[in-house]
Enzyme design. Structure first.
Site, PDB file in Angstrom:
ATOM      1  N   ASP A  47       0.287  -1.547  -0.059  1.00 35.60           N
ATOM      2  CA  ASP A  47      -0.004   0.132   0.606  1.00 35.60           C
ATOM      3  C   ASP A  47       1.122   1.387   0.189  1.00 35.60           C
ATOM      4  O   ASP A  47       2.329   1.269  -0.909  1.00 35.60           O
ATOM      5  CB  ASP A  47      -0.801  -0.254   1.048  1.00 35.60           C
ATOM      6  CG  ASP A  47      -0.473   0.051   2.524  1.00 35.60           C
ATOM      7  OD1 ASP A  47       1.134  -0.142   2.554  1.00 35.60           O
ATOM      8  OD2 ASP A  47      -1.272   0.484   3.235  1.00 35.60           O
TER       9      ASP A  47
ATOM     10  N   CYS B  79       2.845  -3.987   3.806  1.00 37.69           N
ATOM     11  CA  CYS B  79       1.860  -1.867   4.243  1.00 37.69           C
ATOM     12  C   CYS B  79       2.738  -1.317   5.347  1.00 37.69           C
ATOM     13  O   CYS B  79       3.836  -1.710   6.039  1.00 37.69           O
ATOM     14  CB  CYS B  79       0.530  -2.707   4.657  1.00 37.69           C
ATOM     15  SG  CYS B  79      -0.209  -3.721   5.750  1.00 37.69           S
TER      16      CYS B  79
ATOM     17  N   THR C 229       2.130  -2.037   8.693  1.00 36.06           N
ATOM     18  CA  THR C 229       2.275  -3.239   9.686  1.00 36.06           C
ATOM     19  C   THR C 229       3.029  -4.336   8.919  1.00 36.06           C
ATOM     20  O   THR C 229       3.127  -5.570   9.906  1.00 36.06           O
ATOM     21  CB  THR C 229       2.035  -2.975  10.617  1.00 36.06           C
ATOM     22  OG1 THR C 229      -0.172  -3.490  10.073  1.00 36.06           O
ATOM     23  CG2 THR C 229       1.409  -1.462  11.585  1.00 36.06           C
TER      24      THR C 229
ATOM     25  N   HIS D 281       3.982 -32.250   9.964  1.00 37.24           N
ATOM     26  CA  HIS D 281       3.837 -30.666   8.985  1.00 37.24           C
ATOM     27  C   HIS D 281       2.884 -30.380   7.591  1.00 37.24           C
ATOM     28  O   HIS D 281       1.943 -29.919   7.962  1.00 37.24           O
ATOM     29  CB  HIS D 281       5.129 -29.585   8.714  1.00 37.24           C
ATOM     30  CG  HIS D 281       5.997 -29.726   9.765  1.00 37.24           C
ATOM     31  ND1 HIS D 281       6.051 -29.547  10.883  1.00 37.24           N
ATOM     32  CD2 HIS D 281       7.602 -30.235   9.753  1.00 37.24           C
ATOM     33  CE1 HIS D 281       7.242 -29.706  11.618  1.00 37.24           C
ATOM     34  NE2 HIS D 281       7.976 -30.562  11.418  1.00 37.24           N
TER      35      HIS D 281
HETATM   36  C1  RB5 Z   1      -2.121   2.495   6.718  1.00 42.18           C
HETATM   37  O1  RB5 Z   1      -2.129   3.596   7.319  1.00 42.18           O
HETATM   38  C2  RB5 Z   1      -2.305   0.824   7.326  1.00 42.18           C
HETATM   39  O2  RB5 Z   1      -3.343   1.101   7.892  1.00 42.18           O
HETATM   40  C3  RB5 Z   1      -1.529   0.005   6.802  1.00 42.18           C
HETATM   41  O3  RB5 Z   1      -0.303   0.766   5.798  1.00 42.18           O
HETATM   42  C4  RB5 Z   1      -1.288  -0.785   7.329  1.00 42.18           C
HETATM   43  O4  RB5 Z   1      -0.484  -1.141   8.399  1.00 42.18           O
HETATM   44  C5  RB5 Z   1      -2.244  -1.769   7.743  1.00 42.18           C
HETATM   45  O5  RB5 Z   1      -2.276  -3.533   8.739  1.00 42.18           O
END
Ligand code: RB5
Length: 146
Positions: free
Chosen positions: A8, A65, A67, A133
């Site tokens: 993102d 993204c 996180t 596994h």
């Molecule tokens: C975007 O602001 C943020 O929410 C996204 O990059 C991510 O961390 C979501 O899990």
């Protein structure tokens, strides 16, 4: 090997660094975007890469993204995806060996590019061990049909 990558707006710069790193190592990379810093919705990119992996368009996927959490949650909703979020290499390696993960996610706001490279190296360098596994991975995948 062909690797699909998606991200993102929080991870464009890290995605570009990761693509360069993978290409330098000889991997073919398919970029599913986004490529601008304009705010977007991470589920779109998690789903795109997840579907590309499951269809065989690419062999493995990497998602980034802020996180790594949201985008991996989205990918895991695609039937056949086993996505893991990692902030360190040990879990990345074991997730391949034991859980046969086919998508790796991490957070551009959580780790730096050097840690990302270590995580990627361990993940791509590890092989699924099968055996007991496989039974457990089969159990995970069976949940999708319940
Ligand atoms: C975007 O602001 C943020 O929410 C996204 O990059 C991510 O961390 C979501 O899990």
């Amino acid at each position: 090997m062909k690797i699909g990558i998606g991200n993102d707006h929080a991870a464009v710069e890290m995605k570009n660094d990761v693509v360069a790193y993978l290409e330098e190592k000889g991997y073919e990379v398919v970029n599913y975007g986004t490529d601008t810093n304009e705010s977007c919705n991470y589920p779109d990119y998690g789903e795109k890469v997840g579907r590309a992996v499951v269809s065989g368009e690419v062999e493995l996927g990497i998602l980034i993204c802020g996180t790594g959490v949201g985008i991996s949650l989205a990918a895991n909703k695609v039937k056949g995806v086993r996505a893991v979020v990692c902030s360190e290499p040990y879990s990345a390696k074991l997730s391949r060996q034991h859980n046969n993960t086919n998508v790796l996610a991490f957070g551009a706001r959580v780790i730096g590019i050097e840690m990302a490279k270590m995580i990627i190296d361990e993940w791509l360098g590890a092989e699924f061990m099968g055996g007991r596994h496989q039974t457990r991975v089969d159990m995970i995948m069976a949940i999708e049909d319940k």
